[in-house]
Design a protein around this motif. Structure first.
Motif, short mmCIF file in Angstrom:
data_model
loop_
_atom_site.label_atom_id
_atom_site.label_comp_id
_atom_site.label_asym_id
_atom_site.label_seq_id
_atom_site.Cartn_x
_atom_site.Cartn_y
_atom_site.Cartn_z
N PHE A 52 0.81 -1.21 0.00
CA PHE A 52 0.00 0.00 0.00
C PHE A 52 0.85 1.27 0.00
O PHE A 52 0.31 2.37 -0.03
CB PHE A 52 -0.94 0.02 1.21
CG PHE A 52 -2.11 -0.91 1.09
CD1 PHE A 52 -3.12 -0.66 0.18
CD2 PHE A 52 -2.20 -2.04 1.88
CE1 PHE A 52 -4.20 -1.51 0.06
CE2 PHE A 52 -3.28 -2.90 1.77
CZ PHE A 52 -4.28 -2.64 0.86
N GLN A 53 2.16 1.10 0.06
CA GLN A 53 3.09 2.22 0.14
C GLN A 53 2.80 3.09 1.36
O GLN A 53 2.83 4.32 1.29
CB GLN A 53 3.07 3.05 -1.15
CG GLN A 53 3.48 2.26 -2.36
CD GLN A 53 3.42 3.05 -3.64
OE1 GLN A 53 2.86 4.14 -3.69
NE2 GLN A 53 4.00 2.51 -4.69
N PHE A 54 2.52 2.44 2.47
CA PHE A 54 2.27 3.12 3.73
C PHE A 54 3.50 2.98 4.63
O PHE A 54 4.31 2.07 4.45
CB PHE A 54 1.06 2.52 4.47
CG PHE A 54 -0.27 2.79 3.82
CD1 PHE A 54 -0.49 3.89 3.01
CD2 PHE A 54 -1.32 1.92 4.03
CE1 PHE A 54 -1.73 4.14 2.44
CE2 PHE A 54 -2.57 2.15 3.46
CZ PHE A 54 -2.77 3.26 2.66
N ARG A 55 3.58 3.86 5.62
CA ARG A 55 4.68 3.80 6.57
C ARG A 55 4.23 3.40 7.96
O ARG A 55 5.03 2.99 8.79
CB ARG A 55 5.38 5.16 6.62
CG ARG A 55 6.03 5.50 5.28
CD ARG A 55 6.72 6.84 5.29
NE ARG A 55 7.86 6.79 6.20
CZ ARG A 55 8.26 7.83 6.91
NH1 ARG A 55 7.64 8.97 6.83
NH2 ARG A 55 9.29 7.71 7.70
N LYS A 56 2.93 3.54 8.25
CA LYS A 56 2.43 3.28 9.59
C LYS A 56 1.27 2.30 9.57
O LYS A 56 0.44 2.32 8.66
CB LYS A 56 1.97 4.59 10.24
CG LYS A 56 3.09 5.59 10.41
CD LYS A 56 2.60 6.82 11.08
CE LYS A 56 3.78 7.77 11.26
NZ LYS A 56 3.42 8.95 12.02
N SER A 57 1.20 1.49 10.60
CA SER A 57 0.12 0.52 10.71
C SER A 57 -1.24 1.18 10.85
O SER A 57 -2.25 0.63 10.44
CB SER A 57 0.37 -0.43 11.88
OG SER A 57 1.51 -1.22 11.62
N SER A 58 -1.26 2.38 11.41
CA SER A 58 -2.54 3.10 11.53
C SER A 58 -3.14 3.37 10.16
O SER A 58 -4.37 3.37 9.99
CB SER A 58 -2.37 4.39 12.32
OG SER A 58 -1.43 5.24 11.69
N GLN A 59 -2.29 3.57 9.17
CA GLN A 59 -2.79 3.75 7.80
C GLN A 59 -3.42 2.47 7.29
O GLN A 59 -4.39 2.51 6.54
CB GLN A 59 -1.64 4.18 6.88
CG GLN A 59 -1.07 5.56 7.20
CD GLN A 59 0.20 5.83 6.45
OE1 GLN A 59 1.19 5.13 6.63
NE2 GLN A 59 0.17 6.84 5.60
N LEU A 60 -2.88 1.34 7.70
CA LEU A 60 -3.45 0.05 7.30
C LEU A 60 -4.84 -0.14 7.88
O LEU A 60 -5.72 -0.70 7.23
CB LEU A 60 -2.55 -1.10 7.74
CG LEU A 60 -1.22 -1.26 7.02
CD1 LEU A 60 -0.42 -2.40 7.63
CD2 LEU A 60 -1.43 -1.48 5.54
N VAL A 61 -5.04 0.30 9.11
CA VAL A 61 -6.35 0.17 9.75
C VAL A 61 -7.39 0.95 8.95
O VAL A 61 -8.47 0.43 8.65
CB VAL A 61 -6.30 0.66 11.22
CG1 VAL A 61 -7.69 0.67 11.83
CG2 VAL A 61 -5.35 -0.21 12.03
N ILE A 62 -7.05 2.17 8.58
CA ILE A 62 -7.97 2.98 7.77
C ILE A 62 -8.24 2.29 6.45
O ILE A 62 -9.40 2.17 6.02
CB ILE A 62 -7.38 4.39 7.55
CG1 ILE A 62 -7.31 5.14 8.87
CG2 ILE A 62 -8.21 5.16 6.51
CD1 ILE A 62 -6.47 6.40 8.84
N GLN A 63 -7.21 1.80 5.79
CA GLN A 63 -7.38 1.11 4.51
C GLN A 63 -8.24 -0.13 4.66
O GLN A 63 -9.07 -0.42 3.81
CB GLN A 63 -6.02 0.76 3.91
CG GLN A 63 -6.10 0.23 2.50
CD GLN A 63 -6.62 1.25 1.51
OE1 GLN A 63 -6.25 2.41 1.56
NE2 GLN A 63 -7.46 0.82 0.61
#
Length: 91
Positions: A52-63
């Motif tokens: 997902f080209q994210f840096r933080k797990s919190s971004q994964l939660v939103i996704q």
């Protein structure tokens, strides 16, 4: 490819790990839940972050909740929250 593109293909295991991350599980808890090592849990988390080209797990939660809106409906009784409900909340 845009950041957070939902077109990405996650493996079945990555989808499971993503769901556990969204539930707030740590790498240690994910490893225990799925019966593999902590380093394997970390690697799955890193792979999903990279896809997902994210840096933080919190971004994964939103996704996760973007991709699985039905899961969000199950966690919140009644209707989905609107921005108006959070207008006075400081983040």
């Amino acid at each position: 490819m845009s950041r957070g593109s939902p077109i990405l293909k996650l493996t079945q295991r990555e989808n499971v790990v993503l769901g556990l991350i969204a539930e707030g599980f740590t790498d240690r808890e994910i490893a225990e839940q799925l019966s593999f090592s902590i380093s394997t849990a970390r690697k799955h988390r890193e792979n999903v972050l990279g896809k997902f080209q994210f840096r933080k797990s919190s971004q994964l939660v939103i996704q996760y909740f973007i991709l699985n809106a039905e899961a969000l409906k199950k966690t919140i009784p009644g209707t989905l929250p609107t921005l108006a409900r959070f207008a006075n909340v400081k983040f």
